[in-house]
Design an enzyme around this catalytic site. Structure first.
Site, short mmCIF file in Angstrom:
data_model
loop_
_atom_site.label_atom_id
_atom_site.label_comp_id
_atom_site.label_asym_id
_atom_site.label_seq_id
_atom_site.Cartn_x
_atom_site.Cartn_y
_atom_site.Cartn_z
N SER A 160 0.81 -1.21 0.00
CA SER A 160 0.00 0.00 0.00
C SER A 160 0.84 1.26 0.00
O SER A 160 0.29 2.36 0.02
CB SER A 160 -0.92 0.00 1.23
OG SER A 160 -0.17 -0.18 2.41
N HIS A 162 -2.94 -3.07 -5.46
CA HIS A 162 -3.27 -2.71 -4.09
C HIS A 162 -4.77 -2.90 -3.85
O HIS A 162 -5.58 -2.06 -4.23
CB HIS A 162 -2.84 -1.27 -3.81
CG HIS A 162 -3.21 -0.78 -2.45
ND1 HIS A 162 -3.42 0.56 -2.17
CD2 HIS A 162 -3.43 -1.45 -1.28
CE1 HIS A 162 -3.74 0.69 -0.90
NE2 HIS A 162 -3.76 -0.51 -0.35
N GLU A 197 -6.03 -0.48 -6.63
CA GLU A 197 -5.14 0.56 -7.13
C GLU A 197 -4.00 -0.13 -7.89
O GLU A 197 -3.31 -0.99 -7.35
CB GLU A 197 -4.60 1.36 -5.94
CG GLU A 197 -3.96 2.68 -6.28
CD GLU A 197 -3.62 3.48 -5.03
OE1 GLU A 197 -3.61 4.71 -5.11
OE2 GLU A 197 -3.35 2.87 -3.97
N ASN A 255 -2.90 6.23 -0.04
CA ASN A 255 -2.31 6.46 1.27
C ASN A 255 -1.55 7.78 1.37
O ASN A 255 -1.31 8.26 2.47
CB ASN A 255 -1.42 5.29 1.67
CG ASN A 255 -2.27 4.13 2.18
OD1 ASN A 255 -3.20 4.34 2.95
ND2 ASN A 255 -1.97 2.93 1.75
#
Length: 307
Positions: free
Chosen positions: A128, A162, A174, A212
């Site tokens: 991530s 992700h 992602e 993130n």
């Protein structure tokens, strides 16, 4: 432009924790491909399979799937025992790694995968926040340069996929390309994620990617508000839930993600950019020191001992 199907006849999943198990679940149920699940812990594998059984039973009980579909999905998942190692994934067309957010660990894993698996196997990471380019570079065979045929070929099959937690529920994947990732690898990985029933967004290979890079400073700022006594835990979360219509507050969300994971991502963001806005809060560091990791440990910002 060439359009590729995913061509994944068998999937390998490395790691049978919450994320790895969730990926195996959607691959078996939605993409309907055989899954080989590998973990270095036999106990974790059994725990993960028990979770899969509960998830399938719940979906049947809610009428989301038929009992026959649940059985077929469960039958598609096989275990590669710890003692067999990653060489037990020889016959897969793609491996998705879902282990802890540690660059040295992922580099060691991808180096082994590249050496043990056929050159046609796609090597995907569920990271991530960690650089896909760095992970891909670890697949260059020893004694070869990055510009050699072998040094170009192996990293070209590494990609970031992700998934979001909980994987069976969250609709997003992602997709991240390293500098070395080939267009074919990107298109096949995207097609596979879509076959798993997911929507796909793309991000450049920057620390934290899109998700993130936005989420972790938000969570970290909420922790700093608590640390400074600006507001209570409950008032912080209630403000975001009722004032911004978030499904859960940032402190509760941090507990669900895992405070150790939040800290690891914050450290990756901070080290990767040198920007002070990504510096982890002291309270987050101390809670991880105390092993108060959130829901998975029974205690975080909230108490889950009776959950």
């Amino acid at each position: 432009m060439t359009i590729y199907g995913h061509g994944i006849r068998t999937l390998g999943v490395l790691g049978s924790g919450q994320m790895g198990l969730g990926i195996a679940y959607v691959a078996a149920l939605r993409a309907k491909v055989p899954v080989l699940l590998h973990d270095r812990s036999s106990a974790q594998i059994q725990k993960g399979l028990a979770l899969m059984d509960r998830l399938l039973e719940k979906d049947v009980a809610k009428g989301k799937i038929k009992a026959e579909e649940a059985k077929e999905a469960r039958d598609r998942v096989s275990v590669v025992p710890p003692e067999k190692g990653m060489s037990g994934l020889q016959d897969v067309d793609m491996v998705i790694e879902a282990v802890s957010e540690s660059l040295p660990l992922k580099q060691a894993i991808f180096g082994s995968l590249a050496a043990d698996l056929p050159p046609s196997t796609i090597l995907a990471s569920n990271t991530s926040s960690i650089s896909i380019t760095k992970i891909a570079a670890s697949t260059i065979p020893e004694g070869h340069s990055a510009s050699s045929k072998e040094g170009l070929q192996s990293p070209s099959r590494v990609v970031g996929l992700h998934f979001f937690n909980p994987v069976p529920v969250m609709k997003l994947v992602e997709l991240i390309s390293g500098l070395q990732t080939s267009q074919e690898t990107m298109e096949r990985a995207k097609a596979f994620a879509m076959a798993c029933g997911k929507e796909v967004t793309s991000s450049q290979d920057v620390p934290g990617f899109v998700s993130n890079a936005l989420l972790m400073p938000f969570i970290n700022e909420a922790i700093m508000c608590l640390e400074k006594g600006i507001a209570t835990r409950d008032d912080i979360d209630k403000t975001l839930k009722l004032g911004m219509n978030h499904p859960m507050g940032p402190l509760q969300l941090a507990d669900f993600i895992g405070l150790d994971t939040c800290l690891a991502i914050q450290q990756t963001l901070y080290q990767g950019t040198g920007d002070s806005k990504y510096r982890p809060s002291i309270l987050l560091e101390r809670m991880v020191d105390a092993q108060w990791l959130g829901k998975k440990s029974g205690k975080g910002f909230y108490d889950y001992s009776d959950a």
